[in-house]
Design a protein around this motif. Sequence first.
Motif, PDB file in Angstrom:
ATOM      1  N   PRO A 177       0.822  -1.212   0.000  1.00 59.91           N
ATOM      2  CA  PRO A 177       0.000   0.000   0.000  1.00 59.91           C
ATOM      3  C   PRO A 177       0.855   1.261   0.000  1.00 59.91           C
ATOM      4  O   PRO A 177       1.986   1.280   0.477  1.00 59.91           O
ATOM      5  CB  PRO A 177      -0.819  -0.118   1.288  1.00 59.91           C
ATOM      6  CG  PRO A 177      -0.842  -1.584   1.581  1.00 59.91           C
ATOM      7  CD  PRO A 177       0.486  -2.110   1.129  1.00 59.91           C
ATOM      8  N   GLY A 178       0.308   2.327  -0.542  1.00 66.30           N
ATOM      9  CA  GLY A 178       1.008   3.612  -0.597  1.00 66.30           C
ATOM     10  C   GLY A 178       0.615   4.364  -1.857  1.00 66.30           C
ATOM     11  O   GLY A 178      -0.244   3.926  -2.638  1.00 66.30           O
ATOM     12  N   VAL A 179       1.244   5.529  -2.075  1.00 67.55           N
ATOM     13  CA  VAL A 179       0.981   6.340  -3.255  1.00 67.55           C
ATOM     14  C   VAL A 179       1.934   5.918  -4.368  1.00 67.55           C
ATOM     15  O   VAL A 179       3.159   5.933  -4.188  1.00 67.55           O
ATOM     16  CB  VAL A 179       1.149   7.840  -2.944  1.00 67.55           C
ATOM     17  CG1 VAL A 179       0.936   8.677  -4.197  1.00 67.55           C
ATOM     18  CG2 VAL A 179       0.179   8.275  -1.850  1.00 67.55           C
ATOM     19  N   LYS A 180       1.372   5.552  -5.515  1.00 70.96           N
ATOM     20  CA  LYS A 180       2.164   5.087  -6.653  1.00 70.96           C
ATOM     21  C   LYS A 180       2.081   6.122  -7.777  1.00 70.96           C
ATOM     22  O   LYS A 180       0.981   6.539  -8.158  1.00 70.96           O
ATOM     23  CB  LYS A 180       1.653   3.738  -7.171  1.00 70.96           C
ATOM     24  CG  LYS A 180       1.394   2.695  -6.081  1.00 70.96           C
ATOM     25  CD  LYS A 180       2.661   2.299  -5.359  1.00 70.96           C
ATOM     26  CE  LYS A 180       2.368   1.229  -4.298  1.00 70.96           C
ATOM     27  NZ  LYS A 180       3.577   0.829  -3.564  1.00 70.96           N
ATOM     28  N   LEU A 181       3.229   6.519  -8.280  1.00 80.06           N
ATOM     29  CA  LEU A 181       3.263   7.475  -9.383  1.00 80.06           C
ATOM     30  C   LEU A 181       3.355   6.697 -10.691  1.00 80.06           C
ATOM     31  O   LEU A 181       4.355   6.032 -10.972  1.00 80.06           O
ATOM     32  CB  LEU A 181       4.463   8.419  -9.237  1.00 80.06           C
ATOM     33  CG  LEU A 181       4.538   9.536 -10.285  1.00 80.06           C
ATOM     34  CD1 LEU A 181       3.353  10.492 -10.119  1.00 80.06           C
ATOM     35  CD2 LEU A 181       5.851  10.291 -10.173  1.00 80.06           C
ATOM     36  N   LEU A 182       2.289   6.780 -11.491  1.00 78.22           N
ATOM     37  CA  LEU A 182       2.244   6.092 -12.781  1.00 78.22           C
ATOM     38  C   LEU A 182       2.550   7.094 -13.888  1.00 78.22           C
ATOM     39  O   LEU A 182       1.940   8.159 -13.962  1.00 78.22           O
ATOM     40  CB  LEU A 182       0.866   5.476 -13.011  1.00 78.22           C
ATOM     41  CG  LEU A 182       0.354   4.511 -11.931  1.00 78.22           C
ATOM     42  CD1 LEU A 182      -0.994   3.936 -12.333  1.00 78.22           C
ATOM     43  CD2 LEU A 182       1.370   3.401 -11.666  1.00 78.22           C
ATOM     44  N   LEU A 183       3.517   6.755 -14.750  1.00 82.15           N
ATOM     45  CA  LEU A 183       3.933   7.618 -15.850  1.00 82.15           C
ATOM     46  C   LEU A 183       3.376   7.068 -17.156  1.00 82.15           C
ATOM     47  O   LEU A 183       3.582   5.903 -17.486  1.00 82.15           O
ATOM     48  CB  LEU A 183       5.459   7.691 -15.919  1.00 82.15           C
ATOM     49  CG  LEU A 183       6.026   8.632 -16.984  1.00 82.15           C
ATOM     50  CD1 LEU A 183       5.730  10.076 -16.619  1.00 82.15           C
ATOM     51  CD2 LEU A 183       7.534   8.425 -17.113  1.00 82.15           C
ATOM     52  N   PHE A 184       2.655   7.909 -17.894  1.00 81.43           N
ATOM     53  CA  PHE A 184       2.055   7.519 -19.167  1.00 81.43           C
ATOM     54  C   PHE A 184       2.790   8.231 -20.295  1.00 81.43           C
ATOM     55  O   PHE A 184       3.059   9.436 -20.209  1.00 81.43           O
ATOM     56  CB  PHE A 184       0.576   7.889 -19.209  1.00 81.43           C
ATOM     57  CG  PHE A 184      -0.258   7.196 -18.169  1.00 81.43           C
ATOM     58  CD1 PHE A 184      -0.933   6.030 -18.465  1.00 81.43           C
ATOM     59  CD2 PHE A 184      -0.348   7.712 -16.880  1.00 81.43           C
ATOM     60  CE1 PHE A 184      -1.700   5.386 -17.500  1.00 81.43           C
ATOM     61  CE2 PHE A 184      -1.110   7.090 -15.909  1.00 81.43           C
ATOM     62  CZ  PHE A 184      -1.780   5.914 -16.219  1.00 81.43           C
ATOM     63  N   THR A 185       3.114   7.502 -21.371  1.00 76.52           N
ATOM     64  CA  THR A 185       3.781   8.067 -22.536  1.00 76.52           C
ATOM     65  C   THR A 185       2.825   8.041 -23.715  1.00 76.52           C
ATOM     66  O   THR A 185       2.293   6.975 -24.064  1.00 76.52           O
ATOM     67  CB  THR A 185       5.063   7.293 -22.879  1.00 76.52           C
ATOM     68  OG1 THR A 185       5.943   7.321 -21.745  1.00 76.52           O
ATOM     69  CG2 THR A 185       5.771   7.926 -24.066  1.00 76.52           C
TER      70      THR A 185
END
Length: 959
Positions: free
Chosen positions: A300-308
């Motif tokens: 659990p936690g905050v996940k930074l998802l990067l979209f290209t």
Amino acid sequence: MQRPLVTRLSFCVFVSLSLVYLIAHPPVGRTASPNIVISQVYGAGGNSGATWRNDFIELFNRGNAPVSLAGWSVQYAAATSSTWSKTDLSGPSVTLQPGQYLLVQQASGGTNGAVLPAADVTGTIAMAATAGKVALVNTTTLLSVSCPSGGSLVDLIGYGTTANCFEGAGRAPAPSATNADKRAANGCTDNDENATDFSASAASPRNTATALAPCSPSTPPTGVASATPNPIVTGNDVLLTVFVTPGTVPPSTSLTVTTDLTSVGGAANQALFDDGTNGDATANDNIFSLRFAVTSAVVPGVKLLLFTIRDAQSRQSTTNLSLTVRAPLVPGDVVISQVYGGGGNSGAAFRNDFVELFNRSNQPVDLTSWSLQYASATSGTWAKFDLSGTVQPGQYCLIQLDAGGANGAPLPAPDLTGTLALAATAGKVALLNNNTLIVNGVNCPSGGGLVDFVGYGTTANCFEGTAPAPAPSNERAILRAGGGCADTNANNFNFTTGVPMPRNRATALNTCGSGAIFDTNSSTLTISEARDCYGAGVVINVEANLTNIGTRVQADNPGAEYVVQVSPAFALAAGSCEVIGNGSCTIANNELQWNGLIPVGETVTLRWRVQVRDEAAGGAPLCVTTKLNYDSDNDGTNNAALNWQECRAANCALAGPGVPFPSRSEASGQKAGSVLVYPLYSSDPTNPGRENARLSLTNTDPSRTVAVHLFFIEADSTFVADGFICLTPNQTAALLASDLDPGITGYMIAVATDIELGCPINFNHLIGDEYVKLASGHAANLSAMAFAALSGAPVPCDAETSEAEIKFDGVQYNAAPRVLALSNLPSPADGNSTLLTIARLDGNLATGLSTVGQLFGLLYDDAEKAYSFEFSTTRRLYREVLSDTFPRTVPRISQLIPTGRSGWLKLGRSSDGAIVGAALNFNANATTRSAAFTQGHLLHTLTLTTNSSLLVPVFPPNC
């Protein structure tokens, strides 16, 4: 009523603008350019000395979108001819992309020159080398006039000195064997002026294979990402969505979106879909989606998802998304969500006591063999009720208990019915996952079987956390926050009292784990004004818009939902907070707090004002820092926060070197202020040289202009005249009473206002004085008494205000004098005539000020003996020469202050109120006797009052 001024006061600067009309050669009539233009013309192909073997015409797309040339033609005529030849544009390359060229090969005049690059279209027109006409037409119909025009004409070039048709005021220059006529900026320039759009330079034919040369900058595709739900509980699906805006110049094709999902248990190069599958709602709408399961193994936690985001034009951009992952609630996480013990009592809301349970987990819970147990507030003797049935996730279970009487409404259909009798205001309720009675004598049960526990009321001797839940009553229940979702094992924090609202299994489900969401895209903080400078006293409007984009209402939870703090050089304007929407706003101790709720999809707007403090140093940061606390998981507590900060800098120039004179120093004639009081003016309209007043007003600010509202108060009536004067930085103005208000005796009040509305403002940069001479011989140079506006409490005033109140209360403006003193009072026996003036500082500047009223004073001789006096007046400005008849003392003033002696006096209003005054002494022997003087000064201030104000009419300045 108001007395009109003889002369309206204003300083205006007028700038005269002259209009220049340009008459140009009328252009050839044609359609507005569809962005396809003739970019190059060469007519010497194959001639002696030619660079290229064939004539050619080059076209170019200078727009931002593809254009099909199907059905179009290029046509040629000799310089003065009306006979045209054409080449139809057809073939696979007739759609031009932005920045793309098209090469149309024409006839050859011989074998000289190099072979052209591969032509996109081939024709047979023989073009003249130095003069001719070329037209681009959006049909294949042959032109038949010398100078074509109309809707089908797309572009035209007339080149060479003899061409009789061309665009604009002149022809394109003559090309040659080596030079072509080329459109400027690689074809991008099109002013419909052949003479300036084209120049003759080395011929360089370009075709569709030539590198693109777009006229507008190319933009990559971009996107905005979102996730539903967010937060997401592990083991559940989340829908990832990217809203894509295609790139331009040229437009994007074959768009793709990929992301790295390794942080949430997925692939490193995962594609999103725009084909109606994998969670995508509609195919080919540039909304890319992916439904994805967040595995239970994800931490659990905050996940930074990067979209290209990419397109087939080799352009790309990125966007990101913060996805909050939460652990699942523990199976069996059932809590006591409501307790009511006043059932049936006098004034009861319901006829029966009840306890409500709630399943805050994500799995069904079977209550079979569980029990609900109760003991009084200080007892260790427990009674129980055995439970049964299953409670679904987000479901309530209503347990009806004993009735203390017949009062109140029946409960909704209970899910279970027992006979426990609860106390109305204090007790203990335990939920166990077994049906074993708690051992007699145990006040505070514990152990593995205890699922939840609530001690309520001030006398409860056992509870979760540091204090019991608040006491309910016959009319009130205790309710767990978040509709039952809150559970921090602290009874006093998790529960509040409220109107009983019994909920049963039929009540709509309340799913925990997702709540209110706010972000900086949908919620904003704005400092609205752009100013030349920010200096002491400047008032700034601030606005915050708080938009809930989550799935649950943001409730009014414990603690402030929105907090505003400011840097030390700023002061929050007391009472200035306005709420548009729900909730309440307070400003105290230079901090703003808002408490309230925000429904899903709705916005609460807060507006308030901040003021630069008087002592703000140059370069001091002026920052507004805010924090929005919100409940992202619907557990009744604000567990998430969003922060903003907006800053400016104190950068207004000071009047000079050194430290500014303190605005909080009390009102006097030796400082600058925002309100000036001139204690006396008068004039004789028949002989102004004998009696007059010259009043001066100066703006000491080196960078800011100010409007000053001038009020002329008649001494013996309610009449007030007014006008505006606008002072630019460092400007001074002098006014003659004989010009402005002839024949009137009174006093003047000057109020600094803004230039837009005429609202009183903090502008402590005004100074003033006056020269006064009276027919009686009295004359003096008197300073204007200055009152400074103080930071933190600006005058409430806006576009809807018709009058504003200035308060001399030591908070908004300096306090005002209440008791005045005249020192150095010379003896009347020595030929001295001392004129005393007392002006009232209270009332309405539109309809008339208050009277001076009843005054009480003491006259002192030089032996320190005091003699009292009292008098009353209905004047606004009282003026009288000190003599044996005024003030009336026993003995008289000539006896108290005999020849060669002096004394002093003090006086003030018998009731509270503000006055200002001056003394002017005249001695006819001043030119012959060394001890005789003619002079004047303001009266000294001995005590102050904060009970004084002026109502100022508000309307825009006339300058």
